[in-house]
Structures are given as C-alpha cells and as structure tokens.
Design an enzyme around this catalytic site. Structure first.
Site, mmCIF file in Angstrom:
data_model
loop_
_atom_site.group_PDB
_atom_site.id
_atom_site.type_symbol
_atom_site.label_atom_id
_atom_site.label_comp_id
_atom_site.label_asym_id
_atom_site.label_seq_id
_atom_site.Cartn_x
_atom_site.Cartn_y
_atom_site.Cartn_z
ATOM 1 N N ASP A 89 3.384 6.704 -2.042
ATOM 2 C CA ASP A 89 3.075 6.721 -0.614
ATOM 3 C C ASP A 89 4.273 6.256 0.212
ATOM 4 O O ASP A 89 5.249 5.689 -0.322
ATOM 5 C CB ASP A 89 1.868 5.806 -0.363
ATOM 6 C CG ASP A 89 0.995 6.290 0.776
ATOM 7 O OD1 ASP A 89 1.506 6.999 1.662
ATOM 8 O OD2 ASP A 89 -0.197 5.933 0.780
ATOM 9 N N ASP B 88 -4.796 12.446 5.350
ATOM 10 C CA ASP B 88 -5.806 11.396 5.222
ATOM 11 C C ASP B 88 -7.145 11.858 5.775
ATOM 12 O O ASP B 88 -8.164 11.188 5.584
ATOM 13 C CB ASP B 88 -5.367 10.132 5.978
ATOM 14 C CG ASP B 88 -4.465 9.255 5.118
ATOM 15 O OD1 ASP B 88 -4.365 9.511 3.913
ATOM 16 O OD2 ASP B 88 -3.854 8.325 5.676
HETATM 17 C C1 GLA Z 1 -2.131 5.962 3.083
HETATM 18 C C2 GLA Z 1 -2.574 7.129 2.229
HETATM 19 C C3 GLA Z 1 -4.005 6.930 1.797
HETATM 20 C C4 GLA Z 1 -4.140 5.635 1.040
HETATM 21 C C5 GLA Z 1 -3.623 4.488 1.901
HETATM 22 C C6 GLA Z 1 -3.571 3.205 1.113
HETATM 23 O O1 GLA Z 1 -2.782 5.958 4.306
HETATM 24 O O2 GLA Z 1 -2.415 8.323 2.917
HETATM 25 O O3 GLA Z 1 -4.428 8.008 0.997
HETATM 26 O O4 GLA Z 1 -3.409 5.716 -0.153
HETATM 27 O O5 GLA Z 1 -2.324 4.748 2.397
HETATM 28 O O6 GLA Z 1 -3.071 2.164 1.866
#
Ligand code: GLA
Length: 740
Positions: A479, A549
């Site tokens: 990420d 997301d």
């Molecule tokens: C980001 C990612 C999510 C999740 C969060 C965790 O927002 O896109 O899928 O992994 O971080 O903090």
C-alpha cells in the site's frame, strides 16, 4: 521485417500487419515525423508526406529558403531553438546558460527483440520474434552530448514503445530541465481526447472532450501516478465508438509524477508528449553521465476503443507482467480490512479464514494493523514486526495456522511510510522527506520515507526480509496511503534536489525488484489508498492492483469500466463486500456484488461468518463458478458494450481465446417501469458457432447474437411486485454464460 531503413531517403518505416510509423532524417540532420496510423505499403521514399509550406513569420533554417522551418515540420523529439516554438520534448541548459542544442543523426541499429531498461519498468519479450527494436543515435557536437531515441514495434500487436537516453561526454556539465519519453506530431486535431480522471473512491472515470487550440493535459505532481488523472490519454475520431472507428491510446510505464499533454498548434497539428513531470525536475549531467527516461507506449486501433483496450490488455498480460503469476489464474482471496479494520486478534482472524476455506476461498490476506503498535492509523508504520499482543505466535505462527486450514497466506505492508509514533521514526527522524525549516504536512497521520536514499531502502528491505524469511507468505498487498507534498531530501546537496522525486520512484522499483528476486513465488498486489497508483509501471512488479477502496458494486461499474480502457481484468482487484456498503451505505444483492467482481482478480472483503446459511451457500456457489470460469473472466477478450457513464444499464463481456465460451455481464442500476423490449448486440463471437445460453433452452448462432443481439429484457413490466428469476428492483444483474 517490421523495421525498414531506406538509406537513399534516410527513412525509417516501422510496420506490422496493422500499423505504420514513419520518420526520416531531415536536411538539417534531425529526425522528422511523416506518419503514424493504419498500415501503409512499404517503399523507399515517403518524402511526399513531408509537408513544407511557406508561412508568414516562420523562423527558417536556411538562408534563401522560406520552406524549411521547424515551426511547421513534424518532429520526433523537438528541442527549444532552431525555430520550433511549441513545447519541446527536451530542455537542457549549458553552463553558459544557453538552452540551444542541436542533435543530428549519427547512426542507428535495428535488432530483433527488445532490451530492458535498467531500474525502470519496460515491456519485454521472451521470444525475440515478438518485437523488433530501433535505436537512433543523434549528437550535439558542440557539447559532445548524445541523444538516443529507442523504438520498439510489436510484431503481432498495434503497439509502439518509445523512450530516450541522453549521454553527456563533454567537459562542462549540462542540466536537464525537461526530458519527455516521447513526442508525436499528428497532422490534424479532429480528435476527442479521452482521459481517466477522478479522486479517492471514484478512480478512472471516463471523460472525453474535443481537442482545442493550446495545451490540454493530464498530470500528477503528487509523487504517485494518482487517482486524479491516470497516466493515459486516448485520441479518438468523433465517429469512433467502442466497437468501430479510429483511435489511439498513449500511456507511460511510470508510477511517479508525470505529464501527458496534447498541444494543438495554430495549424491544427496535435503534438502528444508523455514523460516525467518537468516541474521540480532538474538533473545535471557531468562528463560520462547519462539519463534515461521511462518508457511510453502507443496503441493504434481501427476497431474502436475496444480494439485499443484489447491491445493494451494483451500487451500487459503477455509482455509487461513478470513472474510466477504471469498469465496465471489469480487466487480467490479474502481480505479482513472491511471485516475487522484494526480490531482483530489471531483467533478472530483464524475464524474468518476457516469460514472462507469452507466456501472454497484460496488465500487469506491479513490487512493493516498486524505490526508494531498499530492499533489505529496514528502509529506503527515503519515497525515491520508482528504486534504480539494481537498475534502471540507472530506472522510465522499465524501463517502456519492459515496454511493448516488449507489456504495460502498474504500480508499487507506500507513500506514507503512512517508514523512519527514509531520506533523507526524515533531512531531515524532524518529519513523523512520534509524541509526541516517548515512544519510539514502529514497525510493520514503519516510521513514519506526518503526512498531516494539507498540506506533507507536497504533498511526497509532488511526488515521485510526478516518477516518473510521466517514465515510462509504467498501474497503481499503493498500500500501507499499518502501523496507527497514536501519533496526534499536531507541527504542531497542543493543542486541535486531536482532528482529526488524520480530517485524516490527508482527506490520503490528497486525494493520491489529485490523482494521479487528473493521471493519469486509471492504474488504482489499494489495499492495506494485504493487505486491511486494503478499504472502500467507498477504492473511490471505487481501483477495486480487494488482498483479502488470503493467496493460498492454499482460504483464499481464506472470504476472497472474506466479502468478497462487500459488495464486487463486479470490485474483489477475486485471484492465482494458487506451490505450496507461501507463507502456509500448502499444495499445491493449478493449476486450483483459478485457479478461485478468476477471480472477481475476476484475476492471477498467481509466476515463470512456473519452471513446467513443461505448466503454462505450462495458464496460457495460463486467461488465454484469463478473457479470454473476465471480464465475467461481474467484473460478473455474483454468488450465494453454499454457504458455506465451514458446509461442505466451497463453491459460488458469476456470471450475465451478459442471463442467457445463467452460471459456477458448485464447490470441495471435503477428499476424502470413498463419498459420496451431490449436486445444487446454482442461482440467477438464465432459467427458460425451455435451457443447455448445458461438458464434457457435457447441455442443461437454467433452471427445472430452479434447482429440481432441477445434479448435482455424480461417479461415483467415492473408492476405489482413481479419478479424475474426471483429478483427485481434496483441494482439487479445477470450473467449470461454462452457456450458453443
Ligand atoms: C488503504 C487501502 C485499503 C486498506 C487500508 C488499510 O486505504 O486502500 O484497502 O488496506 O489502506 O489501512
């Protein structure tokens, strides 16, 4: 031979069955562009395509000659000076302050296959017959500087890749202030420009506008390729549709700040350039030093936007993605993020995994919150060792338990970031990329580690290596949850700050490469607050990316539709999540959530143990269905048929390579009352084959399905609560499986 050089006219012709790209060395020794488009027959002399015209006020190169002016000639890699007054591909300053350079032809070489680019992503081929490459070496004799233009054409795809390298041999230094990867001057501006724009949770929405005089661009100055503007643009003729007409797509294999622009000049020439964003970029070359740009890729299609997208998909699946998972079906996963957020322990995780294993799910992914003191998003980033109060047996112990259940095990990391409340920050505050004279911005309470410093990348590699070495980890979600706002490296001298942004990305690629080499069987999925780093550069390292997301099925129609303009379903992370949805609080049927997510790297993101027995059974059937058809979903030829941006109904389909199986996804956002009959004309089928359609006793030939269409309207009028297949109302969907 896909690349011909005609020496009497100094003309290069790159061609295959579908495209031609032609340029020649002009009278002044610089390369001038003649043509890019549908395939032309090869010949010695294309100079009739060189349009020289006398124009008022034009700066002319030769005394007594009012025709030869770089203001109007189309060029391969224009520079400032010598008459071209549009944006240059490259801007370089000498020690005396002058920006004037002139790169003239010296030599060229043509060879089969393609070379890799050191430290950067690039398309590649296993079989050297799949590509042919050309290098054209130009030189500015006064400064003893060489410019090499690299071209590759794919033998069987309408694809050209380009990039450039500058090598400085002179004694006094030169400074690059702009160095784009490519330049193409198209002879007219009768195009609409398509871009994929958005923001967090509405990534890659499609928008299109006619070109107008002046500069129009997409870009990122955020340090990642961004959800705001994907590093891609397409030009399409007014009449070009999804299935027919002329268009071209351009993308950059790069994950940092970039610029992609079209400049329409006053004679309607459209100049397309893609490359590293020139703002805050400055790179000084001393004697013997060189700079190489990222690679840009052009796709040309006479078969509409689907033709363009299908070429990108094939290129990326076959010639960009590397490693164990290249062309392989992707494991069906379950991720605990939306199921638990930070609130979990080993027992809770194992319980979620056990329910998932019973449904046939293959991979469990432990998301954020497993390391350091990470109980919320204020702390812990940078401390890559297990939080033993949540996971008493560490990552090794948990992965063992997950494997014992019969699942593979995956882990979330965010290696480029640090919280101030972390052991890493306390030990190395100077590793954060900020200007210490000012209060820095944070993003989600976190700061960016200075990956332009080798020792920082080494340190993070060692920490991750320690975790991975001791545990059986099969997947990593990498990420990157903030944009960069104060790009300044405390290890660089003042004259080297213009390098930091690019060196940062080189550091990210280096860490990926080292982990990939040491752990070749790990499947990487890239992520950046959802889909903020969904770019072709990343796909060279991580074969799939978290698309957004936003996991709501209806929102995903637009996001996945837009993403498919460039990126194949095999790489689009797509999960079934809980209702009400956590982003938009919408309730959609479980089958619609799966019917959207099937067209991607499929998975679940919820606690299955909270579902009813009936729903659990539905999930089990979805997983079995996906296992049967996932190769068609992920690697089939993908066609967009009806756009969520233009209609209440979205339709897309995937067709297997041998055209024996096709799966049509039909989605209706809002219910309507008393509507007329509807058919959707399908694409890509074998017109002579007879297809059965699931759920019906119908057998129809491919030609009828493509010309007359597949009947999609149902018999209900929307009145009196009538249902179709047990469902009606908003957000319904159906999958039609066609088999010959
Ligand atoms: C980001 C990612 C999510 C999740 C969060 C965790 O927002 O896109 O899928 O992994 O971080 O903090």
């Amino acid at each position: 031979m896909p690349i011909q050089y005609h020496s009497s006219t100094k003309t290069f012709h790159l061609y295959n069955d579908s495209i031609s790209y032609i340029f020649m060395i002009l009278e002044n020794g610089t390369p001038g562009q003649l043509y890019y488009g549908s395939r032309l027959s090869d010949k010695e002399d294309f100079s009739e395509l060189l349009e020289m015209k006398r124009r008022a006020n034009a700066p002319c190169t030769y005394e007594g000659n009012l025709l030869f002016s770089l203001e109007h000639l189309k060029q391969e890699y224009p520079l400032y000076g010598h008459g071209d007054l549009r944006y240059p591909a490259c801007s370089i300053q000498k020690e005396n302050g002058s920006y004037i350079f002139e790169f003239q032809y010296v030599s060229h070489s043509i060879y089969k296959g393609k070379n890799r680019i050191k430290g950067l992503p690039a398309i590649w081929c296993e079989n050297s017959d799949d590509m042919e490459s050309l290098e054209v070496v130009l030189e500015d004799q006064r400064t003893d500087t060489q410019l090499t233009l690299y071209y590759t054409i794919c033998t069987h795809l309408p694809v050209i890749a380009r990039h450039a390298l500058i090598l400085h041999n002179g004694q006094s230094s030169i400074t690059l202030q702009r160095m784009m990867s490519c330049n193409v001057d198209l002879i007219d501006d009768a195009w609409d420009m398509i871009q994929l724009s958005g923001a967090w949770s509405r990534e890659r929405h499609v928008s299109s506008t006619p070109l107008r005089p002046g500069v129009q661009s997409v870009y990122s100055m955020r340090g990642h390729s961004s959800a705001q503007f994907n590093p891609f643009l397409a030009l399409k003729r007014k009449e070009c549709s999804e299935t027919a007409g002329e268009c071209m797509g351009f993308t950059l294999l790069y994950s940092g700040s970039y610029l992609a622009q079209v400049e329409v000049d006053n004679y309607h020439v459209s100049r397309v350039q893609l490359g590293i964003h020139p703002d805050c970029f400055e790179w000084t070359l001393q004697q013997g030093e060189s700079f190489e740009t990222p690679e840009a890729v052009y796709v040309y299609s006479e078969h509409g936007l689907n033709g363009m997208s299908q070429a990108f998909h094939k290129l990326f699946n076959h010639h960009l993605v590397r490693g164990t998972y290249r062309l392989q079906d992707r494991p069906i996963l379950i991720n605990n993020w939306e199921a638990t957020y930070f609130d979990f322990d080993e027992e809770k995780i194992v319980r979620i995994a056990e329910t998932a294993a019973k449904a046939g799910i293959e991979l469990f992914v432990l998301d954020d919150g497993w390391f350091g003191n990470r109980n919320d998003d204020h702390r812990g980033l940078g401390d890559w060792y297990a939080n033993v109060s949540k996971l008493p047996h560490g990552i090794a112990g948990l992965s063992e338990r997950i494997h014992a259940i019969g699942m593979k095990f995956g882990l979330w990391i965010e290696p480029e970031m640090v919280n101030m409340d972390s052991d890493l920050y306390r030990a190395h505050p100077e590793w954060v990329m900020i200007d210490p004279d000012y209060v820095p911005c944070h993003g989600r309470n976190q700061y960016v580690l200075d990956f332009s410093r080798r020792e920082v990348v080494d340190h993070i590699f060692n920490m991750l290596d320690h975790v991975l070495d001791g545990a059986d980890v099969n997947y990593i979600k990498w990420d990157m949850n903030r944009t960069m706002s104060e790009v300044y490296s405390r290890s660089h001298s003042s004259d080297r700050q213009g390098r930091v942004m690019h060196e940062y990305i080189l550091g990210v690629y280096d860490l990926y490469e080292r982990l990939m080499q040491k752990y070749p069987d790990i499947l990487f999925e890239s992520c950046a607050s959802g889909g903020s780093r969904f770019d072709a550069g990343m796909l060279y390292y991580a074969p799939q990316a978290w698309t957004s997301d936003n996991s709501d099925a209806i929102e995903r129609l637009k996001i996945q539709y837009g993403t498919s303009f460039v990126y194949p379903p095999s790489c689009m992370g797509a999960h079934v999540s809980a209702v009400p949805n956590h982003q938009v609080f919408r309730n959609t049927p479980l089958n619609t959530r799966a019917n959207v997510a099937f067209y991607g790297a499929f998975g679940y993101e919820l606690d299955l143990s909270k579902l009813s027995d009936e729903e659990k059974e539905e999930v089990r059937q979805q997983v079995a269905f996906m296992k049967k058809y996932r190769h068609v979903f992920q690697y089939g030829t993908f066609y967009r048929l009806s756009s969520p941006f233009e209609s209440n109904e979205t339709v897309w389909m995937s067709v297997s390579e041998d055209r024996s199986t096709a799966i049509v996804g039909y989605y209706r956002v809002l219910n309507e009352v008393n509507v007329g009959y509807r058919r959707v004309r399908l694409a890509g089928l074998d017109e002579n084959a007879v297809y059965t359609i699931n759920g019906t006793d119908q057998a129809t030939d491919g030609r009828e399905l493509m010309k007359a269409g597949l009947v999609i309207s149902d018999y209900t009028s929307g009145e009196n609560g009538e249902t179709y297949n047990g469902r009606n109302g908003d957000f319904i969907s159906r999958l039609y499986v066609l088999e010959s």
